[in-house]
Design an enzyme around this catalytic site. Structure first.
Site, PDB file in Angstrom:
ATOM      1  N   TYR A  69     100.089  50.785  86.919  1.00 44.74           N
ATOM      2  CA  TYR A  69      99.881  50.564  88.133  1.00 44.74           C
ATOM      3  C   TYR A  69      98.069  49.642  88.216  1.00 44.74           C
ATOM      4  O   TYR A  69      97.715  49.223  88.878  1.00 44.74           O
ATOM      5  CB  TYR A  69      99.612  51.855  89.042  1.00 44.74           C
ATOM      6  CG  TYR A  69      99.904  51.466  90.352  1.00 44.74           C
ATOM      7  CD1 TYR A  69     100.713  51.669  91.187  1.00 44.74           C
ATOM      8  CD2 TYR A  69      98.747  51.686  90.941  1.00 44.74           C
ATOM      9  CE1 TYR A  69     100.372  51.507  92.194  1.00 44.74           C
ATOM     10  CE2 TYR A  69      98.314  51.420  92.350  1.00 44.74           C
ATOM     11  CZ  TYR A  69      99.299  51.495  93.580  1.00 44.74           C
ATOM     12  OH  TYR A  69      98.951  51.201  94.543  1.00 44.74           O
ATOM     13  N   PHE A 121      94.624  23.332 106.969  1.00 45.25           N
ATOM     14  CA  PHE A 121      96.214  24.118 105.757  1.00 45.25           C
ATOM     15  C   PHE A 121      96.395  25.505 106.967  1.00 45.25           C
ATOM     16  O   PHE A 121      95.905  25.568 107.535  1.00 45.25           O
ATOM     17  CB  PHE A 121      96.345  24.086 104.344  1.00 45.25           C
ATOM     18  CG  PHE A 121      97.442  24.576 104.388  1.00 45.25           C
ATOM     19  CD1 PHE A 121      98.457  23.185 104.338  1.00 45.25           C
ATOM     20  CD2 PHE A 121      97.709  26.077 104.262  1.00 45.25           C
ATOM     21  CE1 PHE A 121      99.651  23.720 103.714  1.00 45.25           C
ATOM     22  CE2 PHE A 121      99.540  25.648 103.517  1.00 45.25           C
ATOM     23  CZ  PHE A 121     100.755  24.686 103.305  1.00 45.25           C
ATOM     24  N   THR A 122      98.433  25.269 107.193  1.00 51.67           N
ATOM     25  CA  THR A 122      98.412  26.095 108.631  1.00 51.67           C
ATOM     26  C   THR A 122      97.921  27.435 108.307  1.00 51.67           C
ATOM     27  O   THR A 122      97.719  28.536 109.006  1.00 51.67           O
ATOM     28  CB  THR A 122      99.890  25.887 108.627  1.00 51.67           C
ATOM     29  OG1 THR A 122     100.778  25.913 107.281  1.00 51.67           O
ATOM     30  CG2 THR A 122     100.599  24.327 108.800  1.00 51.67           C
ATOM     31  N   ASP A 212      89.790  25.572  98.344  1.00 51.80           N
ATOM     32  CA  ASP A 212      91.197  26.320  98.351  1.00 51.80           C
ATOM     33  C   ASP A 212      91.128  25.213  97.602  1.00 51.80           C
ATOM     34  O   ASP A 212      91.382  24.214  97.031  1.00 51.80           O
ATOM     35  CB  ASP A 212      92.346  25.278  99.766  1.00 51.80           C
ATOM     36  CG  ASP A 212      93.518  26.133  99.593  1.00 51.80           C
ATOM     37  OD1 ASP A 212      93.778  26.154  98.402  1.00 51.80           O
ATOM     38  OD2 ASP A 212      93.777  26.615 100.534  1.00 51.80           O
ATOM     39  N   LYS A 255     101.876  26.695  92.907  1.00 49.83           N
ATOM     40  CA  LYS A 255     102.088  25.395  93.094  1.00 49.83           C
ATOM     41  C   LYS A 255     101.565  24.993  91.327  1.00 49.83           C
ATOM     42  O   LYS A 255     102.364  25.052  90.557  1.00 49.83           O
ATOM     43  CB  LYS A 255     100.801  24.360  94.222  1.00 49.83           C
ATOM     44  CG  LYS A 255     101.570  23.963  95.165  1.00 49.83           C
ATOM     45  CD  LYS A 255     101.556  25.311  95.924  1.00 49.83           C
ATOM     46  CE  LYS A 255     101.829  25.197  97.579  1.00 49.83           C
ATOM     47  NZ  LYS A 255     101.762  26.277  98.306  1.00 49.83           N
ATOM     48  N   ARG A 379     105.604  17.081 109.000  1.00 48.35           N
ATOM     49  CA  ARG A 379     104.242  17.497 109.225  1.00 48.35           C
ATOM     50  C   ARG A 379     103.515  16.415 109.532  1.00 48.35           C
ATOM     51  O   ARG A 379     102.693  15.974 109.818  1.00 48.35           O
ATOM     52  CB  ARG A 379     103.778  16.786 107.144  1.00 48.35           C
ATOM     53  CG  ARG A 379     104.054  18.457 106.093  1.00 48.35           C
ATOM     54  CD  ARG A 379     103.175  19.581 105.437  1.00 48.35           C
ATOM     55  NE  ARG A 379     104.014  20.703 106.388  1.00 48.35           N
ATOM     56  CZ  ARG A 379     103.154  22.150 106.513  1.00 48.35           C
ATOM     57  NH1 ARG A 379     103.074  22.422 105.166  1.00 48.35           N
ATOM     58  NH2 ARG A 379     103.079  22.946 107.229  1.00 48.35           N
ATOM     59  N   PHE A 442     106.162  26.202 112.876  1.00 45.89           N
ATOM     60  CA  PHE A 442     107.294  24.922 111.483  1.00 45.89           C
ATOM     61  C   PHE A 442     107.788  25.967 111.096  1.00 45.89           C
ATOM     62  O   PHE A 442     109.569  25.776 110.787  1.00 45.89           O
ATOM     63  CB  PHE A 442     106.022  24.351 111.644  1.00 45.89           C
ATOM     64  CG  PHE A 442     105.601  24.967 110.118  1.00 45.89           C
ATOM     65  CD1 PHE A 442     103.912  25.675 110.213  1.00 45.89           C
ATOM     66  CD2 PHE A 442     105.961  25.151 108.572  1.00 45.89           C
ATOM     67  CE1 PHE A 442     103.088  26.155 109.535  1.00 45.89           C
ATOM     68  CE2 PHE A 442     104.931  25.760 107.810  1.00 45.89           C
ATOM     69  CZ  PHE A 442     104.015  26.246 108.092  1.00 45.89           C
TER      70      PHE A 442
HETATM   71  C1  LIG Z   1      96.962  23.925 100.225  1.00 49.30           C
HETATM   72  C2  LIG Z   1      97.071  25.313 100.087  1.00 49.30           C
HETATM   73  N1  LIG Z   1      97.080  26.159 100.804  1.00 49.30           N
HETATM   74  C3  LIG Z   1      97.242  27.451 101.362  1.00 49.30           C
HETATM   75  C4  LIG Z   1      98.691  27.866 100.542  1.00 49.30           C
HETATM   76  C5  LIG Z   1      99.329  28.413 101.049  1.00 49.30           C
HETATM   77  O1  LIG Z   1     100.080  29.203 100.040  1.00 49.30           O
HETATM   78  P1  LIG Z   1     101.214  30.692 100.284  1.00 49.30           P
HETATM   79  O2  LIG Z   1     102.531  29.325 100.225  1.00 49.30           O
HETATM   80  O3  LIG Z   1     101.135  30.018  98.366  1.00 49.30           O
HETATM   81  O4  LIG Z   1     100.501  31.157 100.988  1.00 49.30           O
HETATM   82  C6  LIG Z   1      99.560  26.541 100.488  1.00 49.30           C
HETATM   83  C7  LIG Z   1     100.428  26.280 100.560  1.00 49.30           C
HETATM   84  O5  LIG Z   1     101.722  26.080 100.903  1.00 49.30           O
HETATM   85  C8  LIG Z   1      98.839  25.062 100.085  1.00 49.30           C
HETATM   86  O6  LIG Z   1      99.332  24.088 100.452  1.00 49.30           O
END
Ligand SMILES: Cc1ncc(COP(=O)(O)O)c(C=O)c1O
Length: 470
Positions: A69, A121-122, A212, A255, A379, A442
């Site tokens: 842990y 980004f979303t 990011d 990724k 998208r 989405f």
């Molecule tokens: C540019 C970017 N930032 C953040 C994220 C969020 O990451 P996660 O899906 O691992 O939570 C993503 C995922 O699609 C992404 O493409």
């Protein structure tokens, strides 16, 4: 070009569901490809997130997973890999990228502050806003032009950023964010020159600057290929310089770190690291695992090292380019230049008869699924609309390439399916949204077509003809 530097050792069977089943499946899924069952999908280009193939070295490393842990050996191996490849001092592991976005936003944002970023980004925007921030787009205009061949559409408009910070006052800025291989613009990189300028400005005006870093490996390759003076450097060297130009980063490791689950925040800023460690125990887990199992951290440590391997990154980007070139030959409107991890169809040009308020990219993704069992992702306005403001931004369908998973034959098949839809594009109707979730709509929104949805001329080979032997 050399073929990819790997061969296949373990395979997973896939099958094309019959045409009638696919039509049923898209209706059951409310015309949202996220809501399809994997069993009904043939070639899955929904996302490159967590869908890559592990290497034998990653699988072997997983055997070393230490599930303690606290004080897990796996954490320290992960920390070492992150420091070796990127060089930041502090690592805060999380279950995936959005966990890191959450911690960073909670650590840095005071309600009412601004977060300037290249496009959005979303999940990144969602977490900043949940913490009380106002998101501000400071991307260059070319980022929103699918036909512009600008080599670095991930760049920030430095003049705009300066004016924003000066006008608002530095205390009003939570942090500046720059995303590698800008996802929503088509996987488009930033240049080192631009990154250096953003670093210089944020230093001068004393504002925290975070990347990011998701898909930073591919960004490093683009820099090597496109930015004069970098052609003789390795991807690993460029990656290290990218990291050195920011106070830290958040990563979705699903990724370019090749893991099914995992992510982290990393930084040199002592106070920010401390605050994120205070928060991680509330939301993710102890700072020595942050929502990952020990074996996940081992796979991630190895994946981070593989992400700095040039041939691995080149083979991956090469697949997106291959698919993009096939589609361009067929006269399909795509975002150019082809970016890191996907080919993006321009739904506004593909389906000009469908107004943006009727979700053309959502409809196109559904059509591609019905036509050939290929799952892609919207998208456009469904992902992009936010609040009540009208959205006039990009309207794209993302054909995302999982890493080390599909062959060229799969990509040729995908091109054929898209061509089939293109031939019948005038029949694709707009959609109406019948269920809209409050957050990140989405993922789970549901739709109905405004007119009957076409069945498409299916080219599935009929039963093979029986020919007499001899
Ligand atoms: C540019 C970017 N930032 C953040 C994220 C969020 O990451 P996660 O899906 O691992 O939570 C993503 C995922 O699609 C992404 O493409």
């Amino acid at each position: 070009m050399l073929p990819p530097p790997y061969k296949i050792k373990v395979v997973e069977p896939i099958a094309l569901a019959p045409a009638q089943r696919r039509r049923r499946a898209i209706i059951e899924a409310g015309f949202n490809t996220f809501l399809l069952h994997a069993d009904d999908v043939f070639v899955d280009l929904l996302t490159d997130s967590g869908t890559g193939a592990l290497s034998q070295e990653q699988r072997a490393a997983m055997e070393l997973g230490d599930e303690s842990y606290a004080g897990s050996r796996s954490f320290f191996r992960l920390e070492q890999a992150m420091r070796d490849v990127y060089g930041w001092r502090h690592l805060v592991p999380t279950h995936q990228g959005r966990g890191a976005e959450h911690l960073l936003s909670r650590a840095l944002v005071r309600p009412g502050q601004l977060v300037p970023s290249n496009l959005y980004f979303t999940t990144s925007r969602e977490h900043a806003e949940l913490a009380g921030a106002v998101w501000v787009d400071v991307s260059i205009p070319e980022a929103s032009d699918p036909e512009s061949r600008h080599p670095f559409k991930g760049n920030i408009d430095v003049g705009k950023l300066r004016r924003l910070i000066v006008d608002a006052g530095r205390e009003q800025i939570a942090f500046v964010r720059q995303e590698a291989c800008l996802n929503m613009a088509g996987g488009q990189p930033f240049s080192l020159e631009n990154l250096r300028a953003v670093r210089a400005l944020t230093r001068e005006l004393d504002v925290p600057f975070f990347l990011d870093g998701t898909r930073a490996s591919e960004n490093a390759l683009f820099v090597k290929e496109r930015e004069p003076g970098n052609e003789h450097r390795t991807v690993a060297e460029i990656l290290r310089e990218i990291a050195s130009l920011a106070d830290g980063a958040v990563f979705s490791s699903k990724k370019d770190h090749f893991v099914p689950i995992g992510g982290f925040a990393a930084t040199d800023l002592e106070g920010v690291a401390r605050r994120m460690r205070e928060l991680v125990v509330v939301y993710e887990g102890f700072p020595h695992y942050g929502g990952m199992a020990g074996h996940d951290m081992e796979a991630l440590a190895q994946g981070i090292r593989e992400a700095a391997d040039e041939e691995t990154v080149r083979a991956y980007v090469g697949q997106a380019r291959y698919l993009g070139a096939r589609l361009e030959e067929l006269g399909i409107p795509i975002v150019v230049p082809v970016g890191a991890h996907a080919v993006f169809l321009d739904a506004k040009r593909f389906l000009p008869q469908v107004p943006q308020a009727q979700f053309p990219a959502q409809a196109l993704a559904a059509a591609i699924y019905v036509a050939g069992g290929v799952r892609t992702m919207e998208r456009g306005i469904v992902s992009g609309q936010h609040g009540t403001d009208p959205y006039h931004g990009l309207e794209l369908v993302r054909l995302t390439i999982p890493r080390r998973v599909y062959t060229r034959e799969h990509l040729d098949y995908v091109a054929e399916v898209v061509e089939r839809v293109h031939a019948q594009r005038e029949d694709v109707p707009g959609l109406e949204m019948i269920y809209e979730p409050k957050e990140l709509r989405f993922f789970q929104a549901r739709f109905e077509p405004l007119q009957p949805f076409p069945a498409f001329e299916l080219s599935e080979s009929p039963e093979p003809e029986l020919v007499p032997a001899g």
